[in-house]
Design an enzyme around this catalytic site. Structure first.
Site, PDB file in Angstrom:
ATOM      1  N   ASP A  37       0.826  -1.195   0.000  1.00 29.66           N
ATOM      2  CA  ASP A  37       0.000   0.000   0.000  1.00 29.66           C
ATOM      3  C   ASP A  37       0.868   1.255   0.000  1.00 29.66           C
ATOM      4  OD1 ASP A  37      -2.708   1.302   0.529  1.00 29.66           O
ATOM      5  OD2 ASP A  37      -1.622   1.957   2.324  1.00 29.66           O
ATOM      6  N   GLU A  76       1.270  -0.309  -5.019  1.00 31.51           N
ATOM      7  CA  GLU A  76       0.274   0.716  -5.352  1.00 31.51           C
ATOM      8  C   GLU A  76       0.982   2.075  -5.411  1.00 31.51           C
ATOM      9  OE1 GLU A  76      -3.635   2.920  -3.431  1.00 31.51           O
ATOM     10  OE2 GLU A  76      -1.750   2.619  -2.360  1.00 31.51           O
TER      11      GLU A  76
END
Length: 450
Positions: free
Chosen positions: A192, A224
């Site tokens: 993330d 990400e």
């Protein structure tokens, strides 16, 4: 290539009436998903967060999987540690891999405030988790005595920002990663907010010599990096310099192009050919998707299957969003008009090089050349995307196949009173030419018939 499912969406336990039961709910779908052709599940963060009704992106105790009474209860919003282990075991028994969501940039829910002596600022940085593992204080966060700059990367939402150069933090990240792979059985990581910390930490966590089922194991890893193609490309270049080019990135540029295809009338389909997305430039490092849990307020609203058809026939590792598949009803099993049919087209036919055969503002046609080796036999396909809203559209193109019959295997679009007519079979001439049409505001995938 495989097909991944993002097995959650924002507030999914509440919206689907599965609070503290999400792991069991996903487990109940595993057999059907495996039969549909899903190969892996990306799960939300598994650790206890700042509250037990949190999606997990504000981690508090990395080693509490829903087993300690803290932050409002014992279970996480998704369930208990035993329920998570049961889900993983059932997924593996049905041939599905599992990817863990790694939130290692920031923490939340600290037990006390502290003054950081390096800058005199007071922050919530004293953590005393009930698991007893990875207690931390101000020196585990930026600014820390272990760095000569204020921080690596961007701060996220003002949360305390972990300093991975602190040996205590560094060791905890390895301990956490090893738990996920070696103890729980995860098969890879989704990192993330990777713009928030150094690419080097992903590199070393990815290249650790994990042991799983008695053998060395290399996880699949995706980051990400929510930005434009040049930023993502630079990040991929950097992070893969620490590895054997094993790290992928979510293709945000392609996703925003596909949103325009679906939601903007008369969007020029030639934009899909210009290489401003990851799948065109780095197909082996592209994780393609249509929507995800972060797109609230910016979801694709119209004709979403156009986007799914595109990612399922091109290179990259396509991801299906749980909300689209179940809540939006786009799976459409036992029909040629939904995600299930696209998954089957992906597995059986979408192999080999891609070649764009035609592109104009309203019509896009490409072919996959096919691929065959000892384990794979994909015959190739012809894909047609029609942006016109009022009529079928196609054109004659020169394929690689001479005197070859093609059958439509997956299609959708607009039609009279909501019905989409069945496309006809096509046969190429001696030079490989044939006309391939698609429905209004629709697509059609044609496969060679042998």
């Amino acid at each position: 290539m495989a097909v991944m499912m993002q097995a959650f969406f924002w507030d999914c336990p509440k919206i689907d009436d599965q609070e503290h039961n999400w792991w069991n709910h996903v487990a109940s779908k595993v057999e059907d998903l495996s039969k549909a052709g899903i190969n892996s599940l990306w799960l939300p963060p598994v650790s206890k967060a700042a509250s037990n009704t949190s999606m997990g992106y504000d981690p508090y105790d990395y080693f509490d999987l829903g087993d300690f009474d803290q932050k409002g209860g014992t279970k996480t919003w998704y369930g208990s540690g035993d329920e998570l282990k049961a889900l993983i075991a059932k997924a593996h028994a049905n041939g599905l891999g599992l990817y863990a969501d790694m939130v290692i940039n920031h923490n939340s829910g600290a037990d006390e405030e502290e003054v950081n002596p390096l800058d005199g600022e007071t922050r919530w940085t004293k953590f005393n988790p009930k698991s007893g593992r990875f207690p931390r204080d101000w020196n585990c966060f930026h600014p820390s005595r272990y760095e000569h700059v204020m921080m690596e990367g961007e701060n996220f939402a003002g949360f305390p920002h972990l300093c991975h150069r602190n040996p205590h933090v560094y060791a905890a990240m390895f301990e956490y990663s090893r738990m996920l792979i070696e103890e729980l059985g995860f098969d890879g990581f989704r990192f993330d907010f990777v713009k928030g910390f150094g690419a080097w930490i992903i590199g070393i966590l990815s290249k650790y010599r994990y042991v799983k089922d008695g053998k060395e194991f290399t996880p699949w890893v995706v980051g990400e990096y929510w930005s434009g193609d040049q930023d993502i490309d630079a990040w991929l270049e950097k992070v893969n310099s620490y590895t054997d080019t094993q790290i992928s990135a979510f293709d945000f540029p392609l996703r925003y192009q596909l949103k325009k295809v679906c939601d903007q009338p008369n969007y020029d389909l030639r934009n899909l050919t210009y290489g401003e997305n990851i799948v065109m430039k780095r197909p082996l490092h592209a994780a393609t998707f249509v929507d995800n849990h972060d797109m609230g307020g910016d979801e694709i609203v119209n004709d979403k299957l156009l986007a799914y058809s595109f990612i399922m026939v091109h290179e990259g590792y396509p991801s299906v969003f749980w909300y689209d598949y179940y809540n939006n009803g786009l799976a459409r099993p036992l029909t040629p008009n939904g995600i299930d049919a696209l998954i089957q087209a992906h597995h059986k036919y979408a192999g080999g090089d891609s070649e764009i055969l035609h592109a104009d503002p309203d019509l896009y046609i490409m072919q996959r050349h096919g691929w065959k080796d000892d384990t794979t036999d994909q015959a190739g396909l012809v894909y047609v995307l029609n942006n016109l809203g009022d009529k079928w559209s196609g054109t004659s193109v020169k394929t690689k196949w001479a005197n070859q019959k093609f059958a439509p295997i997956a299609w959708d679009g607009h039609g009279l009173y909501g019905a989409v007519a069945h496309p006809d079979e096509r046969t190429t001439d001696a030079d490989g030419n044939a006309e391939f049409p698609a429905p209004p505001r629709g697509y059609c995938i044609y496969a060679p018939v042998f």
